[in-house]
Write a protein that holds these residues in place. Sequence first.
Motif, PDB file in Angstrom:
ATOM      1  N   SER A 122       6.645   1.903   2.206  1.00 43.65           N
ATOM      2  CA  SER A 122       6.236   2.531   3.464  1.00 43.65           C
ATOM      3  C   SER A 122       5.548   1.527   4.380  1.00 43.65           C
ATOM      4  O   SER A 122       5.795   1.505   5.589  1.00 43.65           O
ATOM      5  CB  SER A 122       5.302   3.701   3.171  1.00 43.65           C
ATOM      6  OG  SER A 122       4.844   4.297   4.363  1.00 43.65           O
ATOM      7  N   GLU A 125       8.124  -0.814   5.813  1.00 43.18           N
ATOM      8  CA  GLU A 125       8.876  -0.151   6.894  1.00 43.18           C
ATOM      9  C   GLU A 125       8.021  -0.034   8.154  1.00 43.18           C
ATOM     10  O   GLU A 125       8.522  -0.213   9.270  1.00 43.18           O
ATOM     11  CB  GLU A 125       9.322   1.229   6.430  1.00 43.18           C
ATOM     12  CG  GLU A 125      10.385   1.188   5.325  1.00 43.18           C
ATOM     13  CD  GLU A 125      10.680   2.559   4.752  1.00 43.18           C
ATOM     14  OE1 GLU A 125      10.017   3.535   5.196  1.00 43.18           O
ATOM     15  OE2 GLU A 125      11.556   2.673   3.874  1.00 43.18           O
ATOM     16  N   ALA A 126       6.714   0.263   7.947  1.00 43.03           N
ATOM     17  CA  ALA A 126       5.819   0.364   9.107  1.00 43.03           C
ATOM     18  C   ALA A 126       5.691  -0.979   9.816  1.00 43.03           C
ATOM     19  O   ALA A 126       5.710  -1.051  11.049  1.00 43.03           O
ATOM     20  CB  ALA A 126       4.445   0.861   8.670  1.00 43.03           C
ATOM     21  N   HIS A 127       5.562  -2.062   9.019  1.00 46.97           N
ATOM     22  CA  HIS A 127       5.490  -3.402   9.606  1.00 46.97           C
ATOM     23  C   HIS A 127       6.774  -3.732  10.361  1.00 46.97           C
ATOM     24  O   HIS A 127       6.737  -4.342  11.436  1.00 46.97           O
ATOM     25  CB  HIS A 127       5.236  -4.432   8.518  1.00 46.97           C
ATOM     26  CG  HIS A 127       3.825  -4.450   8.041  1.00 46.97           C
ATOM     27  ND1 HIS A 127       3.428  -5.110   6.895  1.00 46.97           N
ATOM     28  CD2 HIS A 127       2.703  -3.896   8.541  1.00 46.97           C
ATOM     29  CE1 HIS A 127       2.127  -4.955   6.728  1.00 46.97           C
ATOM     30  NE2 HIS A 127       1.668  -4.222   7.709  1.00 46.97           N
ATOM     31  N   GLN A 128       7.901  -3.318   9.767  1.00 47.97           N
ATOM     32  CA  GLN A 128       9.184  -3.589  10.428  1.00 47.97           C
ATOM     33  C   GLN A 128       9.279  -2.830  11.745  1.00 47.97           C
ATOM     34  O   GLN A 128       9.708  -3.385  12.763  1.00 47.97           O
ATOM     35  CB  GLN A 128      10.339  -3.198   9.508  1.00 47.97           C
ATOM     36  CG  GLN A 128      11.717  -3.557  10.046  1.00 47.97           C
ATOM     37  CD  GLN A 128      12.820  -3.242   9.052  1.00 47.97           C
ATOM     38  OE1 GLN A 128      12.592  -2.594   8.048  1.00 47.97           O
ATOM     39  NE2 GLN A 128      14.021  -3.696   9.337  1.00 47.97           N
ATOM     40  N   ARG A 129       8.859  -1.552  11.716  1.00 40.66           N
ATOM     41  CA  ARG A 129       8.883  -0.767  12.952  1.00 40.66           C
ATOM     42  C   ARG A 129       7.924  -1.341  13.983  1.00 40.66           C
ATOM     43  O   ARG A 129       8.243  -1.410  15.176  1.00 40.66           O
ATOM     44  CB  ARG A 129       8.522   0.695  12.657  1.00 40.66           C
ATOM     45  CG  ARG A 129       9.594   1.466  11.911  1.00 40.66           C
ATOM     46  CD  ARG A 129       9.301   2.947  11.951  1.00 40.66           C
ATOM     47  NE  ARG A 129       8.044   3.273  11.307  1.00 40.66           N
ATOM     48  CZ  ARG A 129       7.905   3.563  10.024  1.00 40.66           C
ATOM     49  NH1 ARG A 129       8.973   3.576   9.236  1.00 40.66           N
ATOM     50  NH2 ARG A 129       6.721   3.865   9.510  1.00 40.66           N
ATOM     51  N   GLN A 130       6.739  -1.761  13.508  1.00 41.85           N
ATOM     52  CA  GLN A 130       5.772  -2.348  14.429  1.00 41.85           C
ATOM     53  C   GLN A 130       6.313  -3.634  15.039  1.00 41.85           C
ATOM     54  O   GLN A 130       6.165  -3.879  16.241  1.00 41.85           O
ATOM     55  CB  GLN A 130       4.457  -2.617  13.706  1.00 41.85           C
ATOM     56  CG  GLN A 130       3.377  -3.212  14.608  1.00 41.85           C
ATOM     57  CD  GLN A 130       2.096  -3.515  13.850  1.00 41.85           C
ATOM     58  OE1 GLN A 130       2.022  -3.344  12.637  1.00 41.85           O
ATOM     59  NE2 GLN A 130       1.083  -3.982  14.559  1.00 41.85           N
ATOM     60  N   ALA A 132       9.442  -4.401  15.434  1.00 41.58           N
ATOM     61  CA  ALA A 132      10.502  -4.066  16.389  1.00 41.58           C
ATOM     62  C   ALA A 132       9.916  -3.560  17.701  1.00 41.58           C
ATOM     63  O   ALA A 132      10.391  -3.907  18.791  1.00 41.58           O
ATOM     64  CB  ALA A 132      11.436  -3.014  15.780  1.00 41.58           C
ATOM     65  N   THR A 133       8.856  -2.741  17.582  1.00 38.41           N
ATOM     66  CA  THR A 133       8.213  -2.222  18.795  1.00 38.41           C
ATOM     67  C   THR A 133       7.595  -3.347  19.609  1.00 38.41           C
ATOM     68  O   THR A 133       7.727  -3.395  20.839  1.00 38.41           O
ATOM     69  CB  THR A 133       7.130  -1.200  18.418  1.00 38.41           C
ATOM     70  OG1 THR A 133       7.741  -0.116  17.700  1.00 38.41           O
ATOM     71  CG2 THR A 133       6.440  -0.665  19.663  1.00 38.41           C
ATOM     72  N   GLU A 134       6.901  -4.254  18.913  1.00 39.57           N
ATOM     73  CA  GLU A 134       6.283  -5.379  19.616  1.00 39.57           C
ATOM     74  C   GLU A 134       7.332  -6.270  20.264  1.00 39.57           C
ATOM     75  O   GLU A 134       7.130  -6.782  21.372  1.00 39.57           O
ATOM     76  CB  GLU A 134       5.432  -6.185  18.637  1.00 39.57           C
ATOM     77  CG  GLU A 134       4.180  -5.455  18.167  1.00 39.57           C
ATOM     78  CD  GLU A 134       3.411  -6.242  17.139  1.00 39.57           C
ATOM     79  OE1 GLU A 134       3.942  -7.277  16.664  1.00 39.57           O
ATOM     80  OE2 GLU A 134       2.285  -5.831  16.794  1.00 39.57           O
ATOM     81  N   ARG A 136      10.310  -5.278  21.330  1.00 42.04           N
ATOM     82  CA  ARG A 136      10.823  -4.555  22.502  1.00 42.04           C
ATOM     83  C   ARG A 136       9.842  -4.675  23.666  1.00 42.04           C
ATOM     84  O   ARG A 136      10.260  -4.879  24.818  1.00 42.04           O
ATOM     85  CB  ARG A 136      11.061  -3.082  22.154  1.00 42.04           C
ATOM     86  CG  ARG A 136      12.306  -2.826  21.344  1.00 42.04           C
ATOM     87  CD  ARG A 136      12.669  -1.359  21.362  1.00 42.04           C
ATOM     88  NE  ARG A 136      11.634  -0.539  20.740  1.00 42.04           N
ATOM     89  CZ  ARG A 136      11.602  -0.230  19.458  1.00 42.04           C
ATOM     90  NH1 ARG A 136      12.553  -0.675  18.645  1.00 42.04           N
ATOM     91  NH2 ARG A 136      10.641   0.531  18.969  1.00 42.04           N
TER      92      ARG A 136
END
Length: 331
Positions: A122, A125-130, A132-134, A136
Amino acid sequence: MFPDRRLLSPPAYLAVLTVVLGVMSYLRGGAALFVVSIPQFWIFTRSPRWAIAQSGVAAAATVLGGIAALGWQPDINDGNFVVTVVGYAASVALGLFVHRLLERGEERARLLSAELEAARRSLAEAHQRQGATEERERLAREIHDTLAQGFASIIVLAEAARAGLDTHPATSAQQLLSIERTARENFAEARVLVGSAPQSGLSQGSIAQTLRRTAERFGENTGITVSTELDEVNGDQTTRIALLRCTQESLANVGKHANASTVGIVLTRCEDVIELEITDDGRGFAVDTAEGFGLVGMRRRLAELGGELTVTSSPGSGTRVLAVLPVNGQG
């Protein structure tokens, strides 16, 4: 007194131990020795059933050895008999209790391991989402500060050139040249964004010249008078790019919103910081209620480098933008 554990396999070792207990019980009473040796039957067996069975055989051997020592006249009141039977019964109860505790501990360890693995996945995945958000947000900021500003300038220049084709052909020609130049710069910035060119066209120590060219271009395109006081300051690549982007964004805001007649740009080195000040005599605005994407992007860009952005303005009194960045040990 005990057989050497290092020379025998566990089953052979326990078998020899059982024989030793029987012999010692026959010679001089082995109940105490049996009680002392009971833990080994639980340590060197594969399961509680085997431990109970093998320790039971050892208890029987101890009892039989004691009976043999008495001339095969069993006496249930004999101390060795009582100690052996009680010790065996207590070892079974205690062994099962300890085994149950160990099983529960192992189950808790498995559950904890599963929870830790789930938490690790988890978190990953959170680091990956973060990330990706950063990324973007970074791309959105870069596009806003470069391509979007360039396209906005092209649109304004194209409209002005079209309107003056018949009446001011020389001015329209100059505006067309500005459009071509801006389009080329946008193309170069696009190559940077997609990674097919080195980041930024800045060379070491060229920030003052770059800001001066930016100011001159802005004056040519808008007709606004721009004055510059630019010291030759050095900084790493990210610092120079941040200063350029802040200048471009501030000038773009002046061109779109300020209705100013003059703009001043001052770049100085003060001890361990670099200061970039951009002022205009335009209409101003209420800072608390005007937090657009450009200002947010500038604040974030500077904050990432340990700097800060201060915007001072009020309706009718112009605007002052002050960007402060640490030098990071570079002169």
